[in-house]
Structure formats: structure tokens, C-alpha cells
Design a protein around this motif. Structure first.
Motif, PDB file in Angstrom:
ATOM      1  N   THR B  10      -5.999  -2.758   1.725  1.00 17.62           N
ATOM      2  CA  THR B  10      -6.178  -1.920   1.907  1.00 17.62           C
ATOM      3  C   THR B  10      -5.601  -0.632   2.943  1.00 17.62           C
ATOM      4  O   THR B  10      -6.337  -1.785   4.062  1.00 17.62           O
ATOM      5  CB  THR B  10      -7.710  -1.110   1.533  1.00 17.62           C
ATOM      6  N   PHE B  11      -5.433  -0.243   3.456  1.00 19.31           N
ATOM      7  CA  PHE B  11      -4.831   0.831   4.116  1.00 19.31           C
ATOM      8  C   PHE B  11      -5.874   2.317   5.107  1.00 19.31           C
ATOM      9  O   PHE B  11      -6.031   2.964   3.307  1.00 19.31           O
ATOM     10  CB  PHE B  11      -3.354   1.185   4.201  1.00 19.31           C
ATOM     11  N   VAL B  12      -5.995   2.157   6.146  1.00 20.40           N
ATOM     12  CA  VAL B  12      -7.150   3.169   6.365  1.00 20.40           C
ATOM     13  C   VAL B  12      -6.275   3.908   6.673  1.00 20.40           C
ATOM     14  O   VAL B  12      -6.128   4.138   7.812  1.00 20.40           O
ATOM     15  CB  VAL B  12      -8.026   2.750   7.012  1.00 20.40           C
ATOM     16  N   THR B  13      -6.209   5.291   6.278  1.00 20.46           N
ATOM     17  CA  THR B  13      -5.572   6.555   6.557  1.00 20.46           C
ATOM     18  C   THR B  13      -5.983   7.883   7.309  1.00 20.46           C
ATOM     19  O   THR B  13      -7.549   7.810   7.030  1.00 20.46           O
ATOM     20  CB  THR B  13      -4.467   6.807   6.043  1.00 20.46           C
ATOM     21  N   GLY B  14      -5.302   9.287   7.612  1.00 23.81           N
ATOM     22  CA  GLY B  14      -6.087   9.721   7.968  1.00 23.81           C
ATOM     23  C   GLY B  14      -6.700  10.307   6.132  1.00 23.81           C
ATOM     24  O   GLY B  14      -7.690  11.366   7.135  1.00 23.81           O
ATOM     25  N   ASN B  15      -6.549  10.360   5.800  1.00 20.80           N
ATOM     26  CA  ASN B  15      -6.790  11.014   4.681  1.00 20.80           C
ATOM     27  C   ASN B  15      -7.760  10.464   3.624  1.00 20.80           C
ATOM     28  O   ASN B  15      -7.442  10.425   1.889  1.00 20.80           O
ATOM     29  CB  ASN B  15      -6.138  11.545   3.741  1.00 20.80           C
ATOM     30  N   GLY B  16      -8.355   9.441   3.685  1.00 18.85           N
ATOM     31  CA  GLY B  16      -9.027   8.134   3.396  1.00 18.85           C
ATOM     32  C   GLY B  16      -8.708   6.699   3.469  1.00 18.85           C
ATOM     33  O   GLY B  16      -7.949   6.630   3.426  1.00 18.85           O
ATOM     34  N   LYS B  17      -9.163   5.865   2.297  1.00 18.84           N
ATOM     35  CA  LYS B  17      -8.075   4.463   2.209  1.00 18.84           C
ATOM     36  C   LYS B  17      -6.965   4.626   1.325  1.00 18.84           C
ATOM     37  O   LYS B  17      -6.938   5.299   0.588  1.00 18.84           O
ATOM     38  CB  LYS B  17      -9.666   3.931   0.924  1.00 18.84           C
ATOM     39  N   LEU B  18      -6.397   3.824   1.259  1.00 16.71           N
ATOM     40  CA  LEU B  18      -4.928   3.678   0.108  1.00 16.71           C
ATOM     41  C   LEU B  18      -5.199   2.304  -0.082  1.00 16.71           C
ATOM     42  O   LEU B  18      -5.136   1.383   0.678  1.00 16.71           O
ATOM     43  CB  LEU B  18      -4.191   4.616   1.419  1.00 16.71           C
ATOM     44  N   VAL B  19      -5.214   2.584  -1.574  1.00 16.92           N
ATOM     45  CA  VAL B  19      -4.990   0.915  -2.013  1.00 16.92           C
ATOM     46  C   VAL B  19      -3.846   0.592  -2.282  1.00 16.92           C
ATOM     47  O   VAL B  19      -2.986   1.328  -3.008  1.00 16.92           O
ATOM     48  CB  VAL B  19      -6.128   0.518  -3.268  1.00 16.92           C
ATOM     49  N   ALA B  20      -3.151  -0.065  -1.019  1.00 22.99           N
ATOM     50  CA  ALA B  20      -1.061  -1.096  -1.734  1.00 22.99           C
ATOM     51  C   ALA B  20      -1.258  -1.901  -2.729  1.00 22.99           C
ATOM     52  O   ALA B  20      -0.618  -1.468  -3.024  1.00 22.99           O
ATOM     53  CB  ALA B  20      -1.129  -0.863  -0.340  1.00 22.99           C
ATOM     54  N   ASP B  22      -3.923  -4.258  -4.943  1.00 24.92           N
ATOM     55  CA  ASP B  22      -4.839  -4.402  -6.166  1.00 24.92           C
ATOM     56  C   ASP B  22      -5.333  -5.173  -6.366  1.00 24.92           C
ATOM     57  O   ASP B  22      -4.676  -5.406  -7.760  1.00 24.92           O
ATOM     58  CB  ASP B  22      -4.875  -3.322  -6.715  1.00 24.92           C
ATOM     59  N   ASP B  23      -5.778  -6.356  -6.210  1.00 27.55           N
ATOM     60  CA  ASP B  23      -5.987  -7.881  -6.920  1.00 27.55           C
ATOM     61  C   ASP B  23      -5.363  -8.211  -7.851  1.00 27.55           C
ATOM     62  O   ASP B  23      -4.803  -8.363  -8.697  1.00 27.55           O
ATOM     63  CB  ASP B  23      -7.335  -7.326  -8.119  1.00 27.55           C
ATOM     64  N   VAL B  24      -3.870  -8.595  -6.827  1.00 24.32           N
ATOM     65  CA  VAL B  24      -3.053  -9.444  -7.602  1.00 24.32           C
ATOM     66  C   VAL B  24      -2.869 -10.887  -7.436  1.00 24.32           C
ATOM     67  O   VAL B  24      -3.066 -11.488  -6.795  1.00 24.32           O
ATOM     68  CB  VAL B  24      -1.871  -8.781  -6.774  1.00 24.32           C
ATOM     69  N   ASN B  25      -2.785 -11.236  -8.788  1.00 29.25           N
ATOM     70  CA  ASN B  25      -2.507 -12.432  -8.705  1.00 29.25           C
ATOM     71  C   ASN B  25      -1.199 -13.393  -9.584  1.00 29.25           C
ATOM     72  O   ASN B  25      -1.114 -12.499 -10.195  1.00 29.25           O
ATOM     73  CB  ASN B  25      -3.858 -13.248 -10.234  1.00 29.25           C
ATOM     74  N   ILE B  26      -0.873 -13.764  -8.450  1.00 28.68           N
ATOM     75  CA  ILE B  26       0.897 -14.072  -8.945  1.00 28.68           C
ATOM     76  C   ILE B  26       1.827 -15.686  -8.685  1.00 28.68           C
ATOM     77  O   ILE B  26       0.685 -16.195  -7.492  1.00 28.68           O
ATOM     78  CB  ILE B  26       1.858 -13.511  -8.253  1.00 28.68           C
ATOM     79  N   THR B  27       1.888 -16.518  -9.635  1.00 33.44           N
ATOM     80  CA  THR B  27       2.184 -17.734  -8.876  1.00 33.44           C
ATOM     81  C   THR B  27       3.565 -17.483  -8.723  1.00 33.44           C
ATOM     82  O   THR B  27       3.918 -17.345 -10.286  1.00 33.44           O
ATOM     83  CB  THR B  27       1.723 -18.957  -9.930  1.00 33.44           C
ATOM     84  N   VAL B  28       4.738 -18.449  -8.332  1.00 32.09           N
ATOM     85  CA  VAL B  28       6.156 -18.153  -8.231  1.00 32.09           C
ATOM     86  C   VAL B  28       5.930 -19.858  -7.560  1.00 32.09           C
ATOM     87  O   VAL B  28       5.690 -20.592  -7.089  1.00 32.09           O
ATOM     88  CB  VAL B  28       6.603 -17.353  -6.756  1.00 32.09           C
ATOM     89  N   ASP B  29       7.157 -20.219  -8.856  1.00 35.49           N
ATOM     90  CA  ASP B  29       7.711 -21.832  -9.253  1.00 35.49           C
ATOM     91  C   ASP B  29       8.541 -22.047  -7.498  1.00 35.49           C
ATOM     92  O   ASP B  29       9.403 -20.884  -7.842  1.00 35.49           O
ATOM     93  CB  ASP B  29       8.138 -21.980 -10.540  1.00 35.49           C
ATOM     94  N   GLY B  41       6.167   3.904  -3.881  1.00 36.58           N
ATOM     95  CA  GLY B  41       4.670   3.912  -4.002  1.00 36.58           C
ATOM     96  C   GLY B  41       3.709   2.774  -4.561  1.00 36.58           C
ATOM     97  O   GLY B  41       2.806   2.606  -4.209  1.00 36.58           O
ATOM     98  N   ALA B  42       4.241   1.897  -5.516  1.00 32.33           N
ATOM     99  CA  ALA B  42       3.736   0.830  -6.674  1.00 32.33           C
ATOM    100  C   ALA B  42       2.962   0.322  -5.039  1.00 32.33           C
ATOM    101  O   ALA B  42       2.415  -0.739  -5.947  1.00 32.33           O
ATOM    102  CB  ALA B  42       5.093   0.953  -7.107  1.00 32.33           C
ATOM    103  N   GLY B  43       3.663  -0.263  -4.145  1.00 29.50           N
ATOM    104  CA  GLY B  43       3.091  -1.609  -3.551  1.00 29.50           C
ATOM    105  C   GLY B  43       3.312  -2.896  -3.164  1.00 29.50           C
ATOM    106  O   GLY B  43       3.255  -3.694  -2.424  1.00 29.50           O
ATOM    107  N   GLU B 215       2.093  -1.047 -10.577  1.00 31.30           N
ATOM    108  CA  GLU B 215       2.292   0.453 -10.559  1.00 31.30           C
ATOM    109  C   GLU B 215       1.012   0.419 -10.337  1.00 31.30           C
ATOM    110  O   GLU B 215       0.010  -0.110 -10.321  1.00 31.30           O
ATOM    111  CB  GLU B 215       1.800   0.479 -12.157  1.00 31.30           C
ATOM    112  N   ALA B 216       0.768   1.321  -8.899  1.00 34.44           N
ATOM    113  CA  ALA B 216      -0.641   1.921  -8.607  1.00 34.44           C
ATOM    114  C   ALA B 216      -1.415   0.563  -7.541  1.00 34.44           C
ATOM    115  O   ALA B 216      -2.589   0.581  -7.577  1.00 34.44           O
ATOM    116  CB  ALA B 216      -1.316   2.774  -8.922  1.00 34.44           C
ATOM    117  N   GLY B 217      -0.824  -0.246  -7.467  1.00 36.40           N
ATOM    118  CA  GLY B 217      -1.331  -1.943  -6.616  1.00 36.40           C
ATOM    119  C   GLY B 217      -1.594  -2.819  -7.399  1.00 36.40           C
ATOM    120  O   GLY B 217      -2.003  -3.618  -7.133  1.00 36.40           O
TER     121      GLY B 217
END
Lengths: 222, 341
Positions: B10-20, B22-29, B41-43, B215-217
């Protein structure tokens, strides 16, 4: 022929004065480069979102730079008389002019260093970080080489300004072409001395500018 | 090789919080080419920077080859970064250094001796195909050549993972393909794990084994590239797949085809993997009393095999057509009857 046109010019004096001016300019430029660079890098790295982001240090450095950059040079010399006396034991001669020259010019150069560093592509710094570079490596191997042309052209501008400062310092007896033009030329109404001193100062400035420009363009591989 | 667990930023910006992120779970082999696709802008840029610690997560963890990157700092993090290197959309080369000195830079950082650096740089220049350009400055190179320098530089310290941040987005299509081929080649030759982010489905199709759609983090869909192409679930995934298959265009064409071929049945076949290599069509014609016209088709190669669509017009006795279509269904080929004549 020359003696008829310029009856009061003592060429040996003139030569010595020119050397003193060159001496003051060269030494002051050298110290200004080092101190200005240190100040500029500090300003850059402590600014928000940079590697050493630190509001207090940034504010203090910024305040120091702004204050000394804002004081007119001729007043700065007078203000620094006690400091110079303490440091060198005298306030006359070329060496005595150096503290004022450096303290006057370094903050000016620090601003140019800051501008030069801000021009560096942020991606290049990020790339260096992604390779595991330490901050000192980033300073020496990324920030300085990547901003070198701007650092050099800024130094040229500063050196030219310093030639002017040495002439001002001459009024309080620092020596050099400024003293010669003021004391021998102006105060004793020998216009030819003032004229020749001015021409030599111009030649010095032109040479600095030309050398600075050619080194700058050689350093620029973009 | 890489585990992302409940990763959020999450980034704290001038206009409030931006969740870049969001709860990502990935395993790469290990040895996998893993793609992350999303619009700007998807993060995804933040996500890839979490992998080498250029960004610190707000919560969750990043583990690369057993080392927890998200909690490392100082020397441990710097050493880890030498094994997780990165290439960039705008190459980020030092203009003040020649090609060979740019490639030598990470070796200098790693404290490699001058003679070993020279040797390694020579190998790398050969590997990425930049022979003869050693003394050139970046300003004298084309975009593709610059990215080759970027790749050579990233490979200098024999990394285990290569992160590609929109590595081909600034290149023209032809150069993009050449760079992608180079990446596949490196992946195969060195067994390097590659994570790339992009907004171009073409890149995913061409080189990735698996893909995550962001999409959207959030990761909204994840799977093997073939599966995603064949059966996209989310709207956004369908839009990305359409970048390659062009459905609107195809729909128009189909309407046109239905008009053009009013008799028989119009059938759409989707082939996946080995199916594209088998003579299904010739068997169809030999075994059933039907006429087959190939109306339209295309085949796209992915890293997990080929993927193709084919539009057929089948004419003949209605019973024969029925049987033919049943045969196709039985062949594990996705078959869709588009029009009844």
C-alpha cells in the motif's frame, strides 16, 4: 609605441597581478568543486524518496546553501574578516581571499550540482540498486559519471564567477588584477592601468569558458 | 524458486492510500517463464519490484530460492540482488559507459577482478550477439541492441532469476520477437527462471509457460498459457486473449461467412497442443460422406504447444454431418456449431 599609448602600465606588476588572479581563481575553483559537490550530493540524496531521504539534514543543508548564496559577495568578505584572521592570521594577500571566495562560491555550485543530479534518469539509479550496488558505488559510478557534463559546465560558470569575485576581493586588498585596477588605476586616475587589467580579466574569462566548453562536450557521450 | 505469500503493498499518497498489490499468492517454479499481464496501473510494476526488494511489502512475504527477500536488508539484500537481476523497458544503461563497461558494471559491484571481468564480458557479448559493438556507447545503438546490452548486463553475475519489466514495450514488433527469442534461448540454455510483466498478450503467448492476470492489484486469473487462451474466465482475460484472436473482427467475419456459405453447417474448431499436428481433417473427409471447405483458420505457437482455430463449412447429408460433428467431439477438439443451414 605601447609605452606612449599606455604610459602608466608597469608590465611586471601587471603580470604578477594576473598570476595572483589565476592563483586565487584556480585554488578557489578547486575547493569550490569539492565542497560544492559534497553539499550538492548531500542535498540530492537526502531529498524525499532518495537513498538517504532525511528531512532534517536536507533542510539544514538547504538553509546553509541558501543563506550563503544570498549574501552579496562584497558583504560576505567583510563578514568573514574575523574568520579569515583566525584561520590565516592576516586579511591581506591572495590567500586571505580564499575563505571568502570558497564560502561564496561553493553554495552556488552546490545548487548546480543538485540540478545536474536531478537530471539523471531515475531508472539508471534503480538499475544500479537492482544489481546490488552500495550507495557509495552509486555515487562514484553512477551519479558522478552520469552527470559529468552538467557538473563540468556548472564548474565553468562558477570559475568565471570566481574571476569576478577575485576582482571584488581586490578592493579590500586581496591582490591580483582587481587590486591593481582599483588602487593603481582608479584611485590614482591611471585609466590605462584599469583598461589593461580589464582586458586581461576578459582574456582569462574567455580562456576558462573555452576550456570548460571543450572538456564538457568531450565528456558528453549522449 | 519464487514464493509470494499474501503479498500486499500500500502506498500512502497525497490523496489517501493506494493499494498497488492486494493479497497476491504466486509460486513460480525453477526454469519456468512466468508472465504477469495487466493494464497500466494494475500493480504489476510494483509486484515485480517486490521480487528484488526495490520495494518493501506492507504485508506478506517474498521468498526467492529459499531466501526471504522481503525481510532482508543491507549486505544480505545486496548479495541476493546479484542473483535476481532485472531488465527494463527503457534499458537504463549508463550512457557514460561503453557497451563492455556497461556489462562489466554488475561485475564491478560484485567485486570481480579485472581480468575475470574482461573474460566474462567477452562471453556475454557473444551470448547476446553484440560482437563488434564492445566499444560503442549506448547512444550509438538501436533499441534492440540496447536491450541486448541490458540482458547481457543482467546475466553477468549468473543469476537464478531474471525479472523483465516491460522489456519489449519500447521496441518495434520485429525487434520484440528477436528479444523474446533471445529470452527463450537463455531460459533453455541456462535454465534461468524468468518472471516478466507486460501489457501485450503477444509476449505472453510467445514465450510464457504460465500467466497471471492482474487487475487493480489482485491476481484475477492464473494458469498455463494454453488454458488461458483456450478458456479465459474473466472479462479482462478475454480482452487480453482478444488482442491475439481479434474476436470482434472474427464475429464480423462469421456473420459474413454465414451469408457466404448458407448451405451445410459452419463449425468452429479449437485445437490445442498435439491435436494441431494430427490429421483430423483428412480422416474426417475419408470416413464420412461430407464435403469440407476450410473457410478460415490460424495457428499460434505457445511455449506449451500450438493453439489454433479453424472454421469449416461441412456439406452433405444431414445424418452424415451429424456423425462428422460427433467424430470431431470425440477427438478432444473443442467444436462449436455456429450456424445451421
Amino acid at each position: 609605441m605601447l609605452e606612449k599609448l599606455l604610459p602608466n602600465v608597469d608590465w611586471i606588476n601587471m603580470w604578477e597581478a594576473a598570476l595572483e588572479t589565476l592563483y586565487m581563481t584556480a585554488l578557489a575553483t578547486g575547493f569550490t568543486f569539492i565542497i560544492g559537490l559534497a553539499l550538492g550530493i548531500t542535498l540530492f540524496l537526502t531529498s524525499p524518496r532518495q537513498l538517504w531521504a532525511n528531512k532534517l539534514v536536507n533542510w539544514l543543508t538547504g538553509a546553509f546553501v541558501n543563506i550563503f548564496r544570498s549574501i552579496p559577495f562584497i558583504i560576505l568578505i567583510i563578514l568573514l574578516i574575523p574568520f579569515t584572521k583566525l584561520l590565516l592570521g592576516s586579511i591581506r594577500g591572495p590567500d586571505a581571499a580564499l575563505p571568502a571566495l570558497i564560502i561564496g562560491a561553493a553554495p552556488f555550485y552546490a545548487r548546480m550540482v543538485l540540478i545536474a543530479l536531478r537530471e539523471i534518469d531515475k531508472g539508471v539509479i534503480e538499475a544500479a540498486r537492482s544489481m546490488g550496488a552500495k550507495t557509495s558505488t552509486i555515487i562514484w559510478k553512477v551519479l558522478l559519471p552520469e552527470s559529468l557534463p552538467a557538473l563540468l559546465s556548472g564548474l565553468t560558470v562558477t570559475a568565471v564567477a570566481l574571476v569576478g569575485y577575485t576582482a571584488m576581493a581586490g578592493i579590500i586588498g586581496a591582490g591580483g588584477l582587481g587590486t591593481l585596477a582599483f588602487q593603481d588605476g582608479f584611485q590614482r586616475s591611471r585609466e590605462d592601468v584599469t583598461l589593461v587589467a580589464t582586458i586581461i580579466i576578459l582574456i582569462i574569462v574567455f580562456i576558462i569558458q573555452w576550456v570548460g566548453d571543450s572538456i564538457t562536450s568531450k565528456a558528453d557521450k549522449r | 524458486m519464487i514464493q509470494l505469500q499474501n503479498l500486499s503493498k500500500t502506498f500512502v499518497t497525497g490523496n489517501g492510500k493506494l493499494v498497488a498489490v492486494d493479497d497476491v499468492n504466486i509460486t513460480v517454479d525453477t526454469g519456468e517463464i512466468f508472465g504477469i499481464i495487466g493494464y497500466s496501473g494494475a500493480g504489476k510494476s510494483t509486484l515485480i519490484r517486490l521480487l528484488n526488494g526495490l520495494e518493501k511489502p506492507t504485508s506478506g512475504s517474498v521468498t526467492v530460492n529459499g531466501q526471504q527477500i522481503s525481510s532482508s536488508s543491507g549486505q544480505a539484500l545486496r548479495s541476493a540482488r546479484q542473483k535476481v537481476s532485472m531488465i527494463f523497458q527503457h534499458f537504463n544503461l549508463l550512457w557514460s559507459r561503453t557497451v563492455e563497461d556497461n556489462i562489466a558494471f554488475p561485475l564491478e559491484i560484485a567485486g570481480i577482478s579485472k581480468s575475470k571481468r574482461t573474460e566474462r564480458v567477452k562471453e556475454l557479448i557473444e551470448l547476446v550477439g553484440l560482437k563488434g559493438k564492445e566499444k560503442a556507447y549506448p547512444s550509438q545503438l538501436s533499441g534492440g541492441q540496447k536491450q541486448r546490452v541490458g540482458i547481457a548486463r543482467a546475466l553477468a553475475n549468473n543469476p537464478e532469476v531474471l525479472l523483465c519489466d516491460e522489456a519489449t514495450s519500447a521496441l518495434d514488433p520485429e525487434t520484440t520477437d528477436a528479444i523474446l527469442e533471445l529470452l527463450v534461448d537463455i531460459n533453455k540454455r541456462l535454465g534461468l527462471t524468468i518472471v516478466l510483466i507486460t501489457h501485450e498478450m503477444h509476449v505472453i503467448r510467445k514465450i510464457c509457460h504460465r500467466v497471471a492476470v492482474m487487475e487493480a492489484g489482485k491476481v484475477v486469473e492464473m494458469g498455463s498459457v494454453l488454458d488461458i487462451f483456450q478458456k479465459p474466465q474473466q472479462d479482462i482475460t478475454k480482452r487480453f486473449v482478444a488482442q491475439i484472436n481479434g474476436p470482434e473482427e472474427a464475429n464480423q467475419t462469421i456473420a459474413h461467412l454465414v451469408e457466404q456459405y448458407p448451405s451445410g453447417k459452419l463449425v468452429k474448431l479449437v485445437f490445442v497442443g498435439d491435436r494441431t499436428e494430427q490429421p483430423i481433417l483428412s480422416r474426417l473427409i475419408k470416413q464420412y460422406q461430407v464435403e469440407v471447405n476450410i473457410v478460415q483458420g490460424n495457428i499460434a505457437q505457445t511455449q506449451n504447444g500450438a493453439y489454433g482455430t479453424l472454421y469449416l463449412q461441412i456439406e452433405g447429408e444431414s445424418l452424415a454431418i451429424e456423425k462428422a460433428i460427433q467424430y470431431l467431439h470425440g477427438q478432444d477438439v473443442q467444436t462449436e456449431v455456429i450456424s445451421h443451414a
